[in-house]
Design an enzyme around this catalytic site. Structure first.
Site, PDB file in Angstrom:
ATOM      1  N   GLY A 141      -5.778   6.188   8.200  1.00 32.29           N
ATOM      2  CA  GLY A 141      -4.832   7.424   8.109  1.00 32.29           C
ATOM      3  C   GLY A 141      -3.741   6.736   6.720  1.00 32.29           C
ATOM      4  O   GLY A 141      -4.292   6.458   5.804  1.00 32.29           O
ATOM      5  N   CYS A 142      -2.344   6.727   6.694  1.00 35.43           N
ATOM      6  CA  CYS A 142      -1.483   6.374   5.076  1.00 35.43           C
ATOM      7  C   CYS A 142      -1.657   5.430   5.384  1.00 35.43           C
ATOM      8  O   CYS A 142      -1.549   4.465   3.995  1.00 35.43           O
ATOM      9  CB  CYS A 142      -0.228   6.721   6.032  1.00 35.43           C
ATOM     10  N   ALA A 143      -2.311   4.196   6.177  1.00 36.00           N
ATOM     11  CA  ALA A 143      -1.676   2.746   6.173  1.00 36.00           C
ATOM     12  C   ALA A 143      -3.536   2.402   5.272  1.00 36.00           C
ATOM     13  O   ALA A 143      -3.574   1.232   4.552  1.00 36.00           O
ATOM     14  CB  ALA A 143      -1.818   1.710   6.895  1.00 36.00           C
TER      15      ALA A 143
END
Length: 355
Positions: A141-143
């Site tokens: 995801g965003c990481a």
């Protein structure tokens, strides 16, 4: 210590004002959404002016199956990854880098599926060496952008003559569910957008000393039993967003001790950081960063501006923030790159600008 030589980005074909997106969503959900007026306030309060998409708004109003949307994902990922790679290789601080000089390709994404993976498809479009190492990474995801940078640095530590490209390609708009009336879907629809970015990392012996930042260290942290904070619910119709309202409070209470521990391991304190490169998960997340770390608006200025201009492009966003930071005159010092993702998790990368 590996060095970050350049950042490249691709330009999405559609940039739409947040006001226009709100009006579109209000019309699409008209008569079906409880507490519509209250939920739609998220479009006004999120600190976003414009959003970037791979398709025009009208395209999303028609029923689209997961298969059709995933085909668009594959085509878009190959096309715009190629654009970001070209931009990145031509902007290297050491001069343009030929495709054949790239030793490893890391591909980061969570918004579509492809086998063969996207970087393999890209190799049929751009003249990379057929023996380039391929590392597709899905599900962070965003990481993912921060994690990809860390993994490329690990590779370049092991092979100090190597150059590695990390491509983060996300098309969050393709996961939009027109029949999902949940609060998570509305909040996600007010926030997420499409974007592709690429970074070039080189080992010690592959690039001369320059003003580009060195990658000193990295750390991954997972919060146990936090799967319901952020992620996808995968159903027949595709990907349904899981997005907890508790994310800002988790940032305030959980993240600072993780960051302090990481810095202490490298004999540093929060006060030693000159630059803060944060994935802007949303306006409330940026405010939570400021509260947790005692930062002022100056430290989060780049994150706010990227969020305002592009929206949340998941894993690619932190590269846009880093690009903004690196475009300004920088003095020697340490910087911390941070991104949060499903799990619930944090990815941290310690950078150092040298004189």
């Amino acid at each position: 210590m590996p060095i970050l030589l350049s950042i490249g980005t691709a330009k999405m074909p559609y940039m739409v004002s947040q006001h226009e997106v709100k009006r579109y969503v209000a019309e699409l959900f008209a008569g079906r959404l409880m507490r519509a007026e209250r939920l739609l306030q998220a479009f006004d309060n999120g600190g976003i002016r414009t959003r970037t998409f791979v398709k025009p708004l009208a395209w999303y109003s028609l029923p689209r199956g997961f298969g059709e949307k995933n085909e668009v994902y594959i085509d878009s990922a190959v096309r715009y990854s190629g654009e970001a790679v070209n931009d990145c290789l031509h902007k290297a601080s050491t001069g343009p880098i030929p495709y054949e000089a790239v030793d490893a390709l890391f591909y980061i994404s969570t918004t579509g599926l492809s086998t063969p993976s996207i970087e393999a498809r890209l190799m049929n479009v751009l003249p990379f060496s057929p023996s380039v190492v391929r590392v597709p990474i899905w599900g962070l995801g965003c990481a993912g952008g921060a994690a990809g940078l860390a993994r490329a640095a690990d590779y370049c530590r092991a092979f100090p003559n190597a150059k590695a490209l990390v491509i983060a390609a996300e098309f969050c708009s393709l996961t939009f569910q027109a029949n999902d009336l949940s609060k998570s879907n509305v909040i996600g629809t007010s926030l997420f957008s499409d974007g592709v970015a690429c970074v070039l990392v080189a080992g010690d012996e592959a690039a001369p000393k320059s003003g580009a930042p060195r990658i000193i260290a990295a750390r991954s942290v997972l919060m146990p039993r936090s799967e319901d904070v952020m992620g996808w619910d995968i159903r027949d119709e595709g990907l349904f967003v899981i997005f907890s309202k508790d994310i800002p409070s988790i940032v305030r209470s959980w993240l600072r001790p993780q960051v302090e521990s990481f810095l202490q391991e490298n004999k540093l304190l929060l006060s030693d950081l000159r630059y803060f490169i944060a994935h802007p998960g949303g306006k409330k997340v940026i405010e939570a960063y400021e509260e947790a770390f005692g930062f002022g608006p100056k430290q989060t200025e780049a994150a706010r501006e990227v969020l305002a201009q592009y929206g949340n492009m998941s894993s690619a966003t932190v590269y846009f923030v880093l690009e903004q930071v690196m475009q300004k005159p920088l003095v020697p010092g340490y910087g911390l790159l941070v991104a949060l993702g499903p799990g619930f998790s944090a990815e941290m990368v310690l950078l150092k600008w040298e004189g």
